[in-house]
Design a protein around this motif. Structure first.
Motif, PDB file in Angstrom:
ATOM      1  N   ILE A 182      -2.586   1.126  -4.179  1.00  0.00           N
ATOM      2  CA  ILE A 182      -2.376  -0.090  -3.453  1.00  0.00           C
ATOM      3  C   ILE A 182      -1.879  -1.050  -4.784  1.00  0.00           C
ATOM      4  N   PRO A 210       0.734  -1.162   0.006  1.00  0.00           N
ATOM      5  CA  PRO A 210       0.081  -0.046   0.006  1.00  0.00           C
ATOM      6  C   PRO A 210       0.856   1.241  -0.050  1.00  0.00           C
ATOM      7  N   LYS A 262      -8.334   0.526   3.373  1.00  0.00           N
ATOM      8  CA  LYS A 262      -7.001   1.080   2.989  1.00  0.00           C
ATOM      9  C   LYS A 262      -6.256   1.626   4.197  1.00  0.00           C
TER      10      LYS A 262
END
Length: 566
Positions: free
Chosen positions: A136, A131, A163
């Motif tokens: 990502i 990430p 995330k």
């Protein structure tokens, strides 16, 4: 008012309690089971992702990132010509040994995931990502559900919360949330387990992620809740049937028998039937005790009503006799006014109000001869019939001895001696007696423990005449009494009474008293005996209010007009 039967009431309550019980048990057991299954699935997912992450060659992810375009192209060519589930990635696809090694690295991981998926059908995806703040990067991705070969070096969009957790894992922060729940577009609930992949020096190079389906857990939870509802409902129905059977046998039927027996008792009482009251209840418990109590109460009630009926008949007879006795007593004292219409020398009026049907007070006035008038007022101790009998005896003796020419004191001495000789009940009487000479206005009087007379001379106020008191009649033998004389001038008013008047009390327990009596007499404005007595009676009634009369009230008033009065 509409009533609800006991059975219906208990049905409602039992159903309500059953619903609460089902919900309570279902929620407690279901939630606990759900938590335990979720915990098991979390541990399983985390174990897989942890095992996978520690088996990752820490150098290969970094090299894949550096040669990502080449790796993607090589792998794409491989999956076009071969089946990654059965074909081993080998020489011929590339002349670059490192690139070949990296592709074989993907295939090894894919087989590992397939092995894990065989152990648990709930595993959906396995992937390794790097990430960044803006993106990502997928280093490796395996679609277990669709049986698609791994596809390296892809880019994807994540939910903000997911995330954020990936970045926390990548930054190797403490207290990382390893399992994230979210709902996929097709409605399946999945959870994502995350674990960091460390390189040399302990630096996090990538994040291993494993998606596992939680839908199965929810289905198990719903099945468990359904089973609980069915089980508890069955228990509730069986228990309800047993309960209502016992309730009907032990409570409803006995109560119905009690109701019928009570109705029969009422009919027996109304018709006068004297049969024994019985309740056919044999439950060998508190209901039977209640039935026996009803029987005892019913039989005692019958006896009580029978006795009470006899008492009421007797009371009605006594009341009738008391009414007759009251009329006899009222007729024994002068009650026609004016009593001597031909005698203009005097005006006289009297009243007697007993506290009960008959009383112990009495008054009397009578002509002894042509010129002498006898006056008597007395108060016997006690009330009711005994006092009335004692009064009649005393009155007859006083009148007889006065008519025989005795002086007032001699009359009292003679009557006292005769009463004491046969006074086993120890009753006594207070007496004021006077003999008025109508020609001269001289009043010869004697007082045996009675109230002070009240006198009003012409042009003056009423005053209390504190004459000399002797002892009560019937109290002691051989008592001597003395006479005293008063000169009554024309217009003089004499007022005598019993203590029932001055001792009358109101709701505040206040006495009427001699002071109020004098004030009332002086406020009257009239010297006519009838007006005076009516005015005093009205004031006494107004003073006592709703308080009951405690004692007999007797009053006698005389106005001397003189010999020459027309």
């Amino acid at each position: 008012m509409k009533r609800t039967s006991i059975t219906k009431k208990n049905s409602i309550w039992l159903t309500f309690i059953g619903i609460i019980l089902i919900l309570g048990i279902g929620v407690i057991v279901g939630v606990q089971s759900y938590r335990e299954n979720i915990s098991i699935y979390e541990d399983m997912a985390f174990a897989h992702v942890f095992t996978a992450s520690i088996n990752v060659d820490t150098e290969k992810p970094q090299r894949i990132v550096e040669r990502q375009d080449e790796v993607r192209e090589c792998w794409t060519e491989f999956i076009k010509t071969a089946d990654p589930f059965s074909t081993v990635f080998g020489p011929g696809l590339t002349d670059d040994p490192e690139l070949e090694e990296l592709c074989m690295y993907w295939q090894d991981f894919f087989w590992y995931i397939m092995t894990s998926q065989a152990a648990s059908n709930e595993i959906r995806y396995f992937y390794i990502v790097i990430p960044t703040e803006d993106d990502i990067i997928y280093i490796w991705d395996s679609d277990i559900i669709g049986s698609v070969a791994p596809a390296p070096m892809d880019h994807g969009n994540y939910l903000p919360k997911e995330k954020e957790n990936l970045m926390r894992v990548y930054r190797d922060e403490e207290d990382v949330e390893h399992l994230i729940f979210y709902r996929e577009p097709d409605g399946e609930i999945t959870g994502t387990a995350m674990y960091p992949i460390y390189g040399d020096g302990g630096k996090v190079l990538a994040v291993a992620c494993l998606d596992i389906s939680i839908t199965h857990v929810r289905i198990l939870f719903l099945r468990l809740m359904l089973h609980i509802v069915i089980l508890v409902s069955a228990v509730l129905i069986v228990t309800g049937i047993i309960y209502f059977s016992l309730l009907k046998a032990k409570l409803i039927h006995p109560i119905m028998k009690l109701t019928k027996a009570t109705s029969r008792l009422v009919k027996d009482l109304e018709s006068g039937v004297e049969t024994d009251f019985q309740v056919d209840v044999h439950t060998e418990d508190e209901i039977e005790d209640l039935a026996r109590s009803f029987e005892d109460m019913g039989n005692k009630l019958k006896t009580y009503i029978k006795e009470n009926t006899a008492i009421m008949v007797e009371k009605e007879r006594i009341d009738t006799e008391l009414v007759l006795a009251n009329k006899i007593q009222q007729n024994m004292v002068p009650n026609t006014f004016p009593p001597f219409p031909e005698r203009k020398e005097i005006d006289i009026y009297a009243s007697m109000v007993p506290a009960k049907e008959v009383g112990g007070d009495f008054y009397d006035f009578f002509m002894i001869d042509h010129n002498k008038l006898g006056l008597v007022i007395a108060d016997v101790s006690g009330k009711g019939i005994p006092a009335a009998l004692f009064m009649m005896m005393t009155n007859n003796m006083i009148r007889n001895y006065t008519m025989s020419g005795f002086s007032p004191s001699k009359v009292l001495e003679t009557v006292n001696r005769q009463i004491c000789a046969k006074n086993k009940e120890e009753m006594f009487v207070t007496v004021w007696i006077g003999i008025l000479d109508l020609d001269t206005g001289v009043l010869n009087a004697s007082n045996a423990g009675h109230e002070f007379p009240i006198l009003k001379r012409s042009g003056e106020d009423f005053i209390l005449l504190k004459d000399k008191h002797g002892f009560v009649v019937g109290g002691l033998e051989n008592i001597k009494y003395s006479d005293y004389q008063l000169q009554l001038d024309p217009g003089t008013v004499l007022f005598v009474y019993t203590d029932g008047l001055t001792e009358s009390t109101n709701e505040k327990k206040e006495l009427y008293g001699e002071r109020r009596l004098l004030e009332t007499l002086n406020r009257c404005g009239s010297t006519q005996p009838e007006d005076i007595l009516k005015n005093v009676s009205a004031d006494a009634v107004d003073f006592t209010g709703s308080a009951s009369q405690f004692d007999d009230i007797t009053m006698l008033c005389l106005r001397y007009n003189g010999r020459d009065h027309e």
